[in-house]
Design an enzyme around this catalytic site. Structure first.
Site, short mmCIF file in Angstrom:
data_model
loop_
_atom_site.label_atom_id
_atom_site.label_comp_id
_atom_site.label_asym_id
_atom_site.label_seq_id
_atom_site.Cartn_x
_atom_site.Cartn_y
_atom_site.Cartn_z
N ASP A 16 0.82 -0.84 -0.19
CA ASP A 16 0.00 -0.28 0.26
C ASP A 16 1.17 1.33 -0.34
O ASP A 16 1.71 1.75 0.16
CB ASP A 16 -0.86 0.04 1.13
N ASN A 64 -10.43 -2.86 -5.34
CA ASN A 64 -10.31 -2.20 -6.07
C ASN A 64 -11.00 -1.79 -7.29
O ASN A 64 -10.81 -1.21 -8.20
CB ASN A 64 -8.50 -2.52 -6.38
C1 IPE Z 1 -5.26 -3.10 -0.09
O1 IPE Z 1 -4.80 -1.43 -0.30
C2 IPE Z 1 -5.54 -3.69 -1.12
C3 IPE Z 1 -4.38 -4.12 -2.01
C4 IPE Z 1 -2.89 -3.61 -1.78
C5 IPE Z 1 -3.85 -4.77 -3.14
P1 IPE Z 1 -6.36 -0.35 -0.22
O2 IPE Z 1 -5.40 0.69 -0.73
O3 IPE Z 1 -7.05 -0.97 -1.51
O4 IPE Z 1 -6.98 -0.63 1.37
P2 IPE Z 1 -8.00 0.14 1.49
O5 IPE Z 1 -9.24 0.57 0.59
O6 IPE Z 1 -7.02 2.01 2.02
O7 IPE Z 1 -8.18 -0.09 3.09
C1 IPE Z 2 -1.26 0.01 -3.26
O1 IPE Z 2 -1.22 1.77 -3.17
C2 IPE Z 2 -1.89 -0.59 -4.86
C3 IPE Z 2 -3.55 -1.14 -4.34
C4 IPE Z 2 -4.12 -1.00 -4.43
C5 IPE Z 2 -3.19 -1.59 -6.12
P1 IPE Z 2 -3.04 2.47 -3.40
O2 IPE Z 2 -2.84 2.55 -5.41
O3 IPE Z 2 -3.27 1.84 -2.39
O4 IPE Z 2 -2.03 3.95 -3.21
P2 IPE Z 2 -2.40 4.57 -1.50
O5 IPE Z 2 -2.87 4.24 -0.44
O6 IPE Z 2 -3.26 5.73 -2.54
O7 IPE Z 2 -0.84 5.48 -1.74
MG MG Z 3 -4.37 2.03 -0.62
#
Ligand code: IPE
Ligand code: IPE
Ligand code: MG
Length: 234
Positions: A16, A64
């Site tokens: 994340d 997602n």
């Molecule tokens: C969790 O990250 C899912 C992945 C790393 C693939 P998200 O960014 O989607 O999680 P939330 O929405 O903050 O819980």
């Molecule tokens: C994790 O990074 C990747 C996925 C969830 C696919 P994010 O895209 O959630 O990054 P933040 O949380 O917005 O910084």
């Molecule tokens: Mg995220």
């Protein structure tokens, strides 16, 4: 270098913070995801070097799909490139690649590239690299129960339930690490995490490197995994 004791068998990462990493640099989110793939490759190498046998990465959750289509397209294109680009190298290194999640919903070219790398690495006996794509822990449990119902089985136990998960044959994660500062699992391995140690780091995923893994292993080595027993004497 971390002492070579207490190395976890299975480390799972919730990757994340890609978007925030990019935002801090005034870059588009996709640049964060590109750096995220580089970090994933880096961590695969580092985990192997540390002697970790199973490593799992959360790449795309069932939730997602709520993101803008452009970002979803970019993520699947990166996953496809990863599958195509690393295939040769990983099979030479003897890694086994597993995909956790419902791949039937993925764009066809991405699904095919993933299926190819899974099939090609099936007989390998090296480190097992699992990537969770279109993965949701609740959906995994529902899918397992539906498979059980369809097979006509009327009674199950914990082991047979585990065998119906996407992770069949993979030991439960000893430690789940989440980057990016949030302290939640976001539907990741909710069956398998029953006794996992949880580590939450503020560092964004693209910044993960060997020193981060050393920090994680040092923290893990300090944990007293009691599994219900009395505390170890200090
Ligand atoms: C969790 O990250 C899912 C992945 C790393 C693939 P998200 O960014 O989607 O999680 P939330 O929405 O903050 O819980
Ligand atoms: C994790 O990074 C990747 C996925 C969830 C696919 P994010 O895209 O959630 O990054 P933040 O949380 O917005 O910084
Ligand atoms: Mg995220």
């Amino acid at each position: 270098m971390t002492e070579n004791r207490n190395i976890p068998t299975h480390v799972a990462f919730i990757m994340d913070g890609n978007g925030r990493w990019a935002k801090e640099r005034l870059l588009p989110r996709k640049m964060g995801h590109r750096e995220g793939v580089k970090a994933m490759k880096r961590m695969i190498n580092e985990c192997d070097a540390m002697g970790i046998r199973y490593v799992t990465f959360y790449a795309f959750s069932t939730e997602n799909w709520a993101r803008p289509q452009e970002e979803i397209d970019e993520l699947f294109s990166l996953i496809k490139k990863f599958a195509e680009g690393e295939l040769q190298e990983y099979s030479e290194k003897g890694y086994r690649i597993r995909i956790l999640g419902d791949v039937t919903q993925l764009p066809e070219p991405t699904r095919k590239a993933l299926e190819k790398i899974v099939a090609a690495s099936k007989g390998n006996s090296g480190m097992c690299v699992s990537v969770a794509i279109n993965y949701g822990g609740r959906q995994e449990i529902v899918n397992a129960v539906n498979n059980i119902i369809q097979s006509g089985i009327t009674q199950i136990d914990v082991d047979s339930m585990s065998d119906c998960m996407y992770t069949y044959g993979i030991p439960d994660p000893d430690v789940i690490v989440r980057s990016g500062g949030e302290k939640r699992l976001s539907n990741f391995l909710i069956w398998q995490c029953a006794y996992s140690e949880l580590i939450f780091l503020d560092k964004y995923w693209p910044d993960f490197d060997r020193s981060t893994l050393e920090e994680i292993l040092a923290e893990y080595a300090k944990r007293d995994r009691r599994f219900g027993k009395i505390a170890r004497l200090s």
